[in-house]
Structures are given as C-alpha cells and as structure tokens.
Enzyme design. Structure first.
Site, PDB file in Angstrom:
ATOM      1  N   CYS A 131       0.814  -1.229   0.000  1.00 37.68           N
ATOM      2  CA  CYS A 131       0.000   0.000   0.000  1.00 37.68           C
ATOM      3  C   CYS A 131       0.848   1.281   0.000  1.00 37.68           C
ATOM      4  O   CYS A 131       0.547   2.238  -0.719  1.00 37.68           O
ATOM      5  CB  CYS A 131      -0.947  -0.010   1.198  1.00 37.68           C
ATOM      6  SG  CYS A 131      -0.217  -0.706   2.693  1.00 37.68           S
ATOM      7  N   HIS A 244      -3.051   6.165   4.659  1.00 35.75           N
ATOM      8  CA  HIS A 244      -1.627   6.357   4.935  1.00 35.75           C
ATOM      9  C   HIS A 244      -1.210   7.753   4.444  1.00 35.75           C
ATOM     10  O   HIS A 244      -1.630   8.190   3.364  1.00 35.75           O
ATOM     11  CB  HIS A 244      -0.775   5.352   4.152  1.00 35.75           C
ATOM     12  CG  HIS A 244      -0.848   3.939   4.631  1.00 35.75           C
ATOM     13  ND1 HIS A 244      -1.566   3.531   5.720  1.00 35.75           N
ATOM     14  CD2 HIS A 244      -0.243   2.815   4.129  1.00 35.75           C
ATOM     15  CE1 HIS A 244      -1.405   2.212   5.879  1.00 35.75           C
ATOM     16  NE2 HIS A 244      -0.614   1.760   4.927  1.00 35.75           N
TER      17      HIS A 244
HETATM   18  O1  L14 Z   1       2.821  -5.984   2.461  1.00 36.80           O
HETATM   19  O2  L14 Z   1       0.713  -3.880   8.848  1.00 36.80           O
HETATM   20  O3  L14 Z   1       0.880  -5.366   1.738  1.00 36.80           O
HETATM   21  O4  L14 Z   1       0.130  -2.100   7.761  1.00 36.80           O
HETATM   22  C1  L14 Z   1       1.063  -3.708   4.094  1.00 36.80           C
HETATM   23  C2  L14 Z   1       0.515  -3.213   5.396  1.00 36.80           C
HETATM   24  C3  L14 Z   1       1.957  -5.741   5.185  1.00 36.80           C
HETATM   25  C4  L14 Z   1       1.380  -5.258   6.527  1.00 36.80           C
HETATM   26  C5  L14 Z   1       1.675  -5.552   2.670  1.00 36.80           C
HETATM   27  C6  L14 Z   1       0.655  -3.224   7.804  1.00 36.80           C
HETATM   28  C7  L14 Z   1       1.171  -5.195   4.045  1.00 36.80           C
HETATM   29  C8  L14 Z   1       1.268  -3.768   6.557  1.00 36.80           C
END
Ligand code: L14
Ligand code: 25A
Length: 339
Positions: A131, A244
C-alpha cells in the site's frame, strides 16, 4: 449463471481488504457472473452482500477454483503461497495482495497508473504492491517521466487497517479503555497504538530497516523498472484507521519547478492535487478515506540538495493501496480480452 459475466473468487473475503474487494467489484460494475467468497473454516456460516444478495462464505480448499477466471487473494502470504499456484493451475488469473510473489521476476508487480502493460506479461499470477509503495509511485510517475528520479527519502504515517481487522479493533478498544480510565492491552502491536506512534512495521531485518521499509525500496525499483532509483524509507504506525500519509523528498535528474510538478499532477490519472496551505488545504487521511484517488499537496522546492522537491501524499491504504488497485489490474486484463 455465467452468461453475463465471469466467475470470480475472493480469497480472504471476510478480512478488511477482502470485504472491500467485494464492494469495489460491485461499485465499478465489474462483470461478475458468479462470486465465490472464500475464507478459513472459521468464517463458514457468514455471508456478505453483493449486489443486494447474500452470498455465503465457503472454506478455501484446493478444489475451490473450478471454473474461476479471476481470483483476488488477500488472506496473507502463507495462504497465497499455498493456494495461488493451485488457482492459477486451475485456469484462474490470480491478483495477489500479499507479499508472497511481489519480487518474483516471473510475476508482474502492477500499479495501473504506472506500468499497466506489465500486467499482460503474467503467467497466472500478478502481484499487487504494498500500500505505501502504490500511493507513492502514483504521485511520482508524472515527475519520473518529466525529469527522472535518482533518489527518494520517504517517511510514512500508516493506518492500522493495513494490519487487518483485529488491529482496527485493538485501536478502538484502547481508545474506549483510555476514555473509561481502564488499563489498555495490546496483542497485535508491540506497543499501545492509541495516543502513540512507533517506527516499526513488519519485522526488522539485518540491515536495520524494517520489512515494510525494504518493500518500498525494492517494489519502487521493480514498478519503475529502474534499479538505479535510490530509496531510503522510514515507516511509522500512527493511530489512524484508514489512510496512509507520506512525507516524500525526491532528487530529480533534471531540474523541475514545483509549479510544473503541480501542473503535471493536476492532469495525472488517479491523482488529486490538494495544495493551498494558506487555507489549511492539504491532504489528510480523513479526506482520503473511502476514496480511490491519491491526494498530493505541500509541493515545494527542497533547497537542501540539487534538484530537490518535497511533497505530502495521502491515500486510502485499503482502497487504492489494496482492493481498488487489484480490481483495476483485473480491468486491464478485461480490456485486453485476457480474462
Ligand atoms: O505488504 O501492517 O501489503 O500495515 C502492508 C501493510 C503488510 C502489513 C503488505 C501493515 C502489508 C502492513
Ligand atoms: O498470514 P500473514 O502473511 O501473517 O498475514 C495474514 C494477515 O494479512 C492481512 C489479514 O488481515 C491477515 O491478518 N492482510 C490481508 N491483506 C492485507 C493487506 N493488503 C493484509 N494486511 C495488510 N495489507 P485480515 O484480518 O483483514 O484478513 C484475514 C483474511 O484472511 C482469511 N484467512 C486467514 N487464514 C485463512 C484465511 N482464508 C482461508 N484460509 C485460511 N487458512 C481470513 O478469514 C480473512 O478473510 P478468517 O475466516 O480466518 O477470518 C475471519 C475473521 O476472523 C478474524 N481473525 C483472523 N485471524 C484470527 C481471527 N480471529 C481469531 N484468531 C485469529 N488468528 C478476522 O478478523 C476475520 O474477521
């Protein structure tokens, strides 16, 4: 059932991202003929609503993918590693939201605003990036094309929804506990997240960076197909539920003015410029939540380096950062008659 559309499966349908994938398929009128909702045995008996009808959740088993043309996965890396290849072998195109295949050279890593053509070169599995990477590259693509980018320094401020439903509950419970004067408990995160923040997302690696930080380095290079881009990331968890935020500093190859960047971003796909600080107008997570656009503001010169620019980038991490991006990838395949 399928004469009016495709058989589509969502794996991890009861999770924060899977749930939204179902909603986004409906919102964008994706041609779903029949929908298969898959999750662990724990969720059997639940239903989700799709186009006004209740659809039962089924247990994910190796036989789940018969006749499925498109399988959207969001149940974590281990489930993707086990069932992604099974779905692809059964003839489905897998769009996988986990970290399992992103850096596999045979698997395209796609952000439709940046490298849509890469999606067509798949061999059964396409990866949806992290993300934090997605929203950053959407904002940087027009600048990359106009002036080249040699270095990125990024600090993220990440919402708890990225970790899943149980992390959202943890933040909500801590807020109620604090309001009621009770002790807080934390199970998902290493510290209390309510009224706090910590630079710790994913496990730490030997080089001192976290896994989330290295995802931003490696995925950015792969998506731009440019191993020359240097990225230094610090990823921080904050007590926000959706959206985010990122402070992004870049060094371009050629000089480019903030005015030119603003002009380019105003016509860039998937971007909305929100940049009138004198009126307190800049992107904030509460405005990005529930939307598919990446909001960009605070665009200004970074005078501390040659060809430096600074900006602030905000997007809904489970929409553009996950569910919407995955459905957009499927739309690329559809528009090329590849589903
Ligand atoms: O790799 O805890 O798509 O916010 C992105 C968000 C892994 C966990 C990924 C989190 C995730 C992360
Ligand atoms: O395995 P990993 O890599 O460590 O990571 C798994 C995590 O990835 C998250 C996801 O969160 C999960 O916690 N995730 C997914 N996409 C993400 C993204 N883009 C992401 N994180 C960041 N960015 P989630 O809770 O939102 O989604 C979980 C979904 O996955 C299904 N699932 C899990 N194991 C499965 C499975 N499906 C099939 N077979 C399996 N073996 C999961 O279904 C959900 O759809 P479920 O039935 O297990 O969950 C239903 C409800 O149960 C809660 N729950 C989840 N884990 C536990 C739990 N309750 C108690 N104990 C648990 N251990 C969920 O909150 C859900 O409401």
């Amino acid at each position: 059932m399928e004469q009016n559309g495709l058989k589509v499966a969502v794996v991890g349908a009861t999770g924060a991202v899977g749930n939204l994938m179902v909603k986004v398929l409906e919102e964008r009128a994706f041609p779903v003929g029949s929908l298969k909702l898959l999750a662990s045995a724990r969720s059997v008996g639940k239903t989700l609503t799709f186009r006004g009808k209740e659809v039962p959740v089924e247990e994910l088993v190796p036989g789940s993918f018969e006749g499925v043309k498109l399988a959207l996965f969001s149940a974590g890396g281990s489930i993707s590693r086990e069932f992604g290849p099974i779905a692809a072998k059964a003839g489905a195109v897998v769009v996988d939201n986990s970290n399992a295949f992103r850096m596999d050279p045979k698997v395209p890593l796609v952000v439709p605003e940046v490298n849509p053509q890469a999606a067509l070169a798949h061999s059964g599995i396409i990866a949806n990036p992290n993300c934090s990477t997605i929203q950053m590259v959407v904002a940087l693509k027009p600048i990359y094309d106009a002036a080249g980018i040699r270095r990125i320094v990024v600090t993220t401020f990440q919402a708890v929804s990225g970790t899943g439903k149980r992390a959202i509950e943890e933040l909500r419970n801590q807020i109620s506990d604090i309001a009621a004067g009770r002790q807080t408990i934390h199970m998902i995160y290493p510290h209390q997240i309510a009224f706090n923040c910590f630079p710790h997302i994913g496990p730490f690696l030997e080089n001192g960076f976290s896994e989330e930080e290295m995802k931003m380095v490696n995925e950015t290079r792969k998506i731009f197909d440019d191993p020359r881009i240097n990225v230094c990331a610090t990823t921080v968890r904050i007590p926000v539920i959706y959206g985010h935020s990122e402070s992004v500093n870049i060094e371009t190859d050629k000089p480019i003015s903030p005015e030119e960047v603003r002009r380019l971003l105003e016509s860039a796909p998937g971007v909305r410029v929100v940049d009138d600080p004198s009126k307190a107008s800049y992107p904030v997570p509460l405005d990005a939540a529930g939307k598919d656009e990446t909001l960009v503001g605070r665009i200004r010169l970074d005078p501390s380096v040659e060809n430096g620019l600074a900006m602030w980038v905000v997007a809904d991490n489970i929409r553009k950062g996950a569910a919407t991006n995955a459905v957009q990838i499927a739309e690329i395949l559809l528009s090329h008659n590849r589903l």
